[in-house]
Enzyme design. Structure first.
Site, short mmCIF file in Angstrom:
data_model
loop_
_atom_site.label_atom_id
_atom_site.label_comp_id
_atom_site.label_asym_id
_atom_site.label_seq_id
_atom_site.Cartn_x
_atom_site.Cartn_y
_atom_site.Cartn_z
CG ASN A 146 -0.24 0.02 2.58
OD1 ASN A 146 0.62 0.38 2.70
ND2 ASN A 146 -1.15 -0.34 3.57
CG HIS A 175 -0.24 2.60 10.45
ND1 HIS A 175 0.55 1.75 9.88
CD2 HIS A 175 -0.02 2.55 11.90
CE1 HIS A 175 1.01 0.88 10.83
NE2 HIS A 175 0.69 1.32 12.10
NE ARG A 203 34.27 -26.15 21.03
CZ ARG A 203 35.38 -26.15 20.04
NH1 ARG A 203 34.71 -26.14 18.77
NH2 ARG A 203 36.76 -26.45 20.29
CB SER A 250 32.84 -23.76 15.56
OG SER A 250 33.79 -23.48 14.67
CD GLU A 298 24.33 -14.90 12.74
OE1 GLU A 298 23.86 -13.96 12.09
OE2 GLU A 298 25.30 -15.61 12.53
NE ARG A 357 38.54 -22.39 20.11
CZ ARG A 357 39.45 -21.86 19.76
NH1 ARG A 357 39.94 -20.78 20.47
NH2 ARG A 357 40.22 -22.52 18.84
C1 LIG Z 1 10.22 -4.21 14.48
C2 LIG Z 1 9.30 -2.91 14.39
N1 LIG Z 1 9.70 -1.77 14.22
C3 LIG Z 1 8.66 -0.82 14.33
C4 LIG Z 1 7.47 -1.11 14.65
C5 LIG Z 1 6.41 0.10 14.87
N2 LIG Z 1 5.42 -0.05 13.70
C6 LIG Z 1 4.39 -0.71 13.85
S1 LIG Z 1 3.32 -0.60 12.30
C7 LIG Z 1 4.69 0.28 11.74
C8 LIG Z 1 4.43 0.64 10.07
C9 LIG Z 1 4.37 -0.88 9.25
O1 LIG Z 1 3.97 -0.38 7.94
P1 LIG Z 1 3.34 -1.47 6.95
O2 LIG Z 1 3.96 -2.59 7.30
O3 LIG Z 1 3.35 -0.78 5.51
O4 LIG Z 1 1.73 -1.44 7.55
P2 LIG Z 1 0.53 -0.37 7.03
O5 LIG Z 1 0.71 1.08 7.61
O6 LIG Z 1 0.42 -0.32 5.42
O7 LIG Z 1 -0.88 -1.19 7.43
C10 LIG Z 1 5.68 0.29 12.28
C11 LIG Z 1 6.87 1.27 12.06
C12 LIG Z 1 7.12 -2.34 14.99
N3 LIG Z 1 5.88 -3.07 15.22
N4 LIG Z 1 7.92 -3.31 14.85
MG LIG Z 2 2.23 -0.35 4.06
#
Ligand SMILES: Cc1ncc(C[n+]2csc(CCOP(=O)(O)OP(=O)(O)O)c2C)c(N)n1
Ligand SMILES: [Mg+2]
Length: 522
Positions: free
Chosen positions: A57, A132, A219, A246, A273, A382
């Site tokens: 979007n 949002h 280990r 390792s 990771e 280790r």
């Molecule tokens: C790791 C992480 N960083 C930041 C956030 C805060 N956060 C929640 S929703 C969002 C934006 C997400 O955008 P998108 O995936 O495009 O969702 P949309 O607004 O289109 O619904 C952020 C930055 C989070 N939930 N997790």
């Molecule tokens: Mg989005």
């Protein structure tokens, strides 16, 4: 989850393992680095029953994605070996067609990039970041309803055909479920399938034992445990982030899982990771497999967000973290964990276990596999450690008395490799008439859960305490109760492990001197 699905399908056939994995993701998900780690591996492995629906979007919280994101997502996925489609996400016929095309793909994972408009239909807020997280507000809700031909004065309504659709349920799905249950019931593989989905049965595992006085790195002891487990637990699946040898995490004779080699046992996560820990969550959530994963302890930092989710979701995953202190030596400060043990202990529901020797390592693995309500991190050395008499029993209580004296003057509390050091210090202190108890404390979280009577039987009130651990002393105040902590409150250094440890005070003279000082000061 798609790895678990494919791995189990190989064993039980697509009559029994007949499901698909769908992932819904947004712009944020594809910006995060982990999406690249995980989808790169998915493309490499050709996880054909995985489909991502990408809600493209163009909006995140701060505004348009163009603020920080301009890559060509379909090209990116194409380059990683994915089947890609771009559709109008509001066109239901197009969505249906794309889902069918994704299902028809039999050698690659699929991504459907569905162009959508956030808050579609809201006349003023559609397509903006204002939609949002915040509610649209009364005026915009009215305007949206008017535009959609709904009565703006009705606050909550569900169209009749929607109600009847939901009430009717979906007979085709119910029939599919019944048919699947019948196939399973009649399958010659039924008992095995059920065994895979039950808790791991360790009753027939030939656990290794180690002779007192011999020397072996924990280990290496862990590696022997993994071999014993792999013989008896068919659905044990695991691997390392490019450190299998390792870490001692490889199931010898198990072969390498690869595209076209799903009958094998060892996963190669690559140097990923974060995805490794997330995939372990997926394996565990999917069920049917017993997952473990491995890397150096210092790289727990790269896994931390996913380990945290495992802890939140109560997933029984085993993390094998080797090279657990400055004793790893020449790789130096970037590879030498300092604050890690304490940072990990700060995480609720993660059991951090640092065994004192080989036999305690066996006990730690038993504990980890018996645990069904959360993850366990095994922190292993280790370097070689002496095999100490009487280690192991008591580990399940988090800490226990390993060596004692009548009428003790001091308690030395140690973890992992420092338990042997504490025992040596005890002998030297004894020659000076200072009678020390040595407590092995492999898991502080478990010790904290014991009742007050047990805790004070191990750490009696009024007896001065010294903690010894090759990591930050931060946090040890909690257990030394006014005593002192010997540890490392700086980054390590590059030199042979024994040299680094010695220079940083992890040696008998320092432990003895500090203990003497503590007792003299009282
Ligand atoms: C790791 C992480 N960083 C930041 C956030 C805060 N956060 C929640 S929703 C969002 C934006 C997400 O955008 P998108 O995936 O495009 O969702 P949309 O607004 O289109 O619904 C952020 C930055 C989070 N939930 N997790
Ligand atoms: Mg989005």
């Amino acid at each position: 989850m798609a790895i678990a699905e494919r791995w189990l399908r190989e064993r039980f056939g697509s009559e029994i393992v007949d499901h698909r994995i769908w992932a819904l993701c947004g712009d944020g998900c594809l910006m995060e680095g982990i999406s690249s780690e995980a989808t790169s591996l998915a493309g490499h492995l050709g996880l054909d029953r995985l489909t991502i629906l990408y809600d493209d979007n163009g909006i995140t919280i701060d505004g348009k994605t163009s603020l920080s994101f301009s890559e060509d997502v379909p090209k990116r996925f194409d380059a990683m070996g994915w089947h890609t489609q771009v559709i109008d996400g509001h066109d239901r016929a197009a969505v249906r067609k794309a889902l069918e095309a994704a299902k028809a793909e039999t050698s690659r994972p699929s991504i459907i990039c569905a162009r959508t408009v956030i808050a579609h239909g809201a006349p003023n807020l559609a397509g903006t970041n204002k939609a949002h997280g915040a509610p649209l507000g009364d005026a915009e809700v009215r305007a949206t309803k008017e535009r959609l031909g709904l009565d703006p004065d009705v606050t909550f309504a569900v169209p009749v055909d929607v109600v009847s659709y939901v009430r009717r349920g979906n007979p085709a799905r119910a029939e599919a479920r019944v048919a699947w249950e019948k196939r399973l019931a009649e399958s010659p593989q039924r008992a095995r399938f059920e065994r895979f989905h039950a808790n791991p049965n360790t009753s027939e595992v030939s656990w290794p034992t180690f002779e007192t006085g011999s020397k072996i790195a924990t280990r290496k002891a862990g590696e022997k445990v993994i071999q014993a487990l792999s013989q008896r637990i068919e659905n044990l699946i695991g691997g390392s982030a490019d450190l299998a040898e390792s870490n001692g995490s490889y199931m010898h004779g198990g072969g390498d899982v690869a595209r076209g080699a799903w009958d094998k046992r060892n996963l190669h996560f690559g140097i990923r990771e974060h995805a490794m820990a997330s995939i372990s969550n997926g394996l565990s959530l999917h069920g049917g497999v017993v997952p473990y994963c491995a890397t150096f302890l210092t790289f727990h930092d790269y896994m931390r967000p996913a380990v945290r989710l495992a802890a939140i979701m109560h997933r029984p995953i085993v993390y094998v973290y080797t090279h657990d202190s400055v004793w790893l030596g020449e790789d130096g400060p970037t590879h030498q964990p300092i604050e890690h043990l304490m940072a990990m202990r700060a995480m609720p529901n993660l059991w951090v276990v640092r065994p004192a020797d080989a036999n305690e390592t066996v006990a730690a693995w038993k504990l980890a596999l018996a645990r069904r309500d959360g993850p366990t991190a095994l922190c292993l050395t280790r370097q070689n450690l002496p095999v100490i008499a009487n280690t192991g029993p008591g580990l399940e209580r988090g800490a226990y008395v390993l060596a004692d004296e009548p009428e003790i003057h001091v308690v030395l509390i140690a973890t992992g490799s420092e338990v042997a050091l504490a025992l040596q210090a005890k002998d030297v202190l004894g020659q000076e008439g200072i009678r020390a108890r040595v407590v092995s404390m492999p898991c502080t979280a478990l010790f904290d859960r014991q009742d007050a009577a047990y805790r004070s039987s191990v750490l009696p009130r009024g007896v001065p305490r010294v903690s010894i651990e090759a990591g930050t002393t931060f946090g040890w105040e909690r257990w030394v109760d006014g005593g002192i902590s010997i540890g490392i409150d700086r980054f390590g250094a590059s030199a042979p492990g024994a040299v680094v440890a010695d220079k940083l005070g992890l040696n008998v003279p320092n432990v003895v001197a500090k203990t003497r000082e503590l007792l003299g000061a009282r």
